[in-house]
Write an enzyme that holds these catalytic residues in place. Structure first.
Site: not given
Ligand code: AMP
Length: 357
Positions: A207, A6, A248, A291, A342, A149, A13, A61, A293-294, A175-176
């Site tokens: 965004r 990527n 967070r 990040g 991914e 996505h 990456k 990717r 969503g999980e 949701l990231g």
């Molecule tokens: P990603 O782009 O999928 O890597 O997601 C990044 C985002 O996930 C970060 O900006 C955080 O807002 C969120 N995130 C990661 N860990 C947590 C957590 N333990 N609780 C809440 N949000 C989180």
């Protein structure tokens, strides 16, 4: 072994998979200067403990496949030209992806290279969903919805089908820092919230999400095209509303601004989810990935609470059986969590192309 790359403009990456698609190594190189991608790839491979000679193939990717690249494929001259032709659609991402492909060709000449596209999963969206109501000349210019996505959505469909069956009307929430929703009907994308670019749809980390085109024109009149693009893509969203693009931090802040940013994210996720549910004619399951969503149980519960009219509910105190499923037996809509996958999806797609050749 199969290498997944990527490539970004200043970072790359790497993930290495064995033939059973188990991940054997991972590496990331950042701060790459222009022209430094081949050296960075060599550095990343060394960090991962892999020699170019260990590799059977490389899979990349590629963010934008446009209207023509709608399936994973082996990279040859015409495919390279087609990726190049999509540069105006993804001016930041596709050139970086091409740099990764060319750097790998320089590092390991003759090694088979494959591409997977983040837009391709949405190629099944109906014409009415992807068309903007613009004059024909503008539509012929490629102005339409593509959606993104797609590799994340394809990965979760693959995982769910491997574990049993994919729910018929599945609302997928990636949701990231970037965030989108996808209406997955019978395992295929029927609608998605991102459009011509990843700016559309939900409130995101930086965004703005969906906005009236005339408001965008006003921003461009005041700040110029570049200024408007910077504001909309990098200075908006949760960062603009709540002072941080990290969920967070927003949960911990306890300020009125941070609470409003959380509320905005939740409200628009629910509003757009309603649109996705309408596109599928109902809802059987919700799946979260990314990040937020999980990891963010509070945000998940808030969004599901906003979808109780569609039969979704999740009591935060209910059983979380494992990292995969948080199915609340009292809910008629199944709720799932799937780790974003991914890279493995890209490896699986390259394998499938090789097997089909
Ligand atoms: P990603 O782009 O999928 O890597 O997601 C990044 C985002 O996930 C970060 O900006 C955080 O807002 C969120 N995130 C990661 N860990 C947590 C957590 N333990 N609780 C809440 N949000 C989180």
């Amino acid at each position: 072994m199969l290498l997944v790359i990527n490539a970004g403009s200043s970072s790359v990456k790497l993930a290495v998979f064995d033939p059973a698609l188990a991940e054997v190594a991972r590496a990331q190189v950042s701060g790459i200067a222009p022209g430094g991608h081949a050296a960075a790839l060599a550095e990343g491979l060394a960090e991962a403990g892999v020699a170019p000679g260990d590799l059977t193939a490389v899979a990349h990717r590629v963010v934008h496949g446009g209207a023509s690249l709608v399936a994973p494929c082996r990279i040859d001259g015409p495919v390279l030209a087609a990726i190049e032709a999509c540069v105006p659609l993804a001016p930041l991402h596709n050139p970086a992806n091409l740099t990764g492909i060319r750097a790998m060709a320089a590092l390991a000449p003759g090694l088979a290279q494959f591409a997977s596209f983040d837009t391709a999963f949405h190629a099944t969206n109906p014409e009415v969903a992807v068309s903007y109501a613009l004059p024909p000349a503008e539509r012929q210019r490629g102005l339409r919805r593509y959606g993104f996505h797609g590799l994340s959505y394809a990965a979760l469909v693959r995982l769910l089908s491997a574990r049993g069956k994919v729910p018929r009307r599945l609302l997928a929430c990636h949701l990231g820092n970037g965030a989108s929703l996808c209406a997955i009907l019978d395992g295929r994308s029927a609608a998605t919230t991102m459009g011509y670019s990843p700016l559309d749809g939900l409130t995101m980390g930086t965004r703005a999400g969906s906005m009236d085109g005339n408001a965008v024109l006003h921003l461009a009149a005041v700040h110029g095209i570049e200024g408007a693009a910077r504001i909309l893509n990098r200075e908006s969203g949760l960062l603009a509303l709540g002072g941080s693009n990290d969920m967070r931090m927003l949960h911990a802040a306890g300020t009125a601004e941070a609470d409003f940013a959380l509320d905005h994210f939740r409200y628009w996720a629910v509003r757009h989810a309603g649109s996705m549910i309408a596109a599928m004619g109902g809802l059987d399951a919700v799946v979260f990935t990314g990040g937020i969503g999980e990891n963010d149980a509070v945000m998940r519960a808030d969004i599901l609470d906003g979808l109780h009219w569609a039969g979704a509910q999740y009591d935060a105190g209910a059983n979380r059986a494992n990292a995969f499923s948080i199915h609340d037996p009292s809910s008629r809509v199944e709720v799932l969590i799937v780790p974003a996958g991914e890279e493995r999806q890209i490896a699986a797609e390259a394998q499938a192309v090789m097997a089909g050749e």
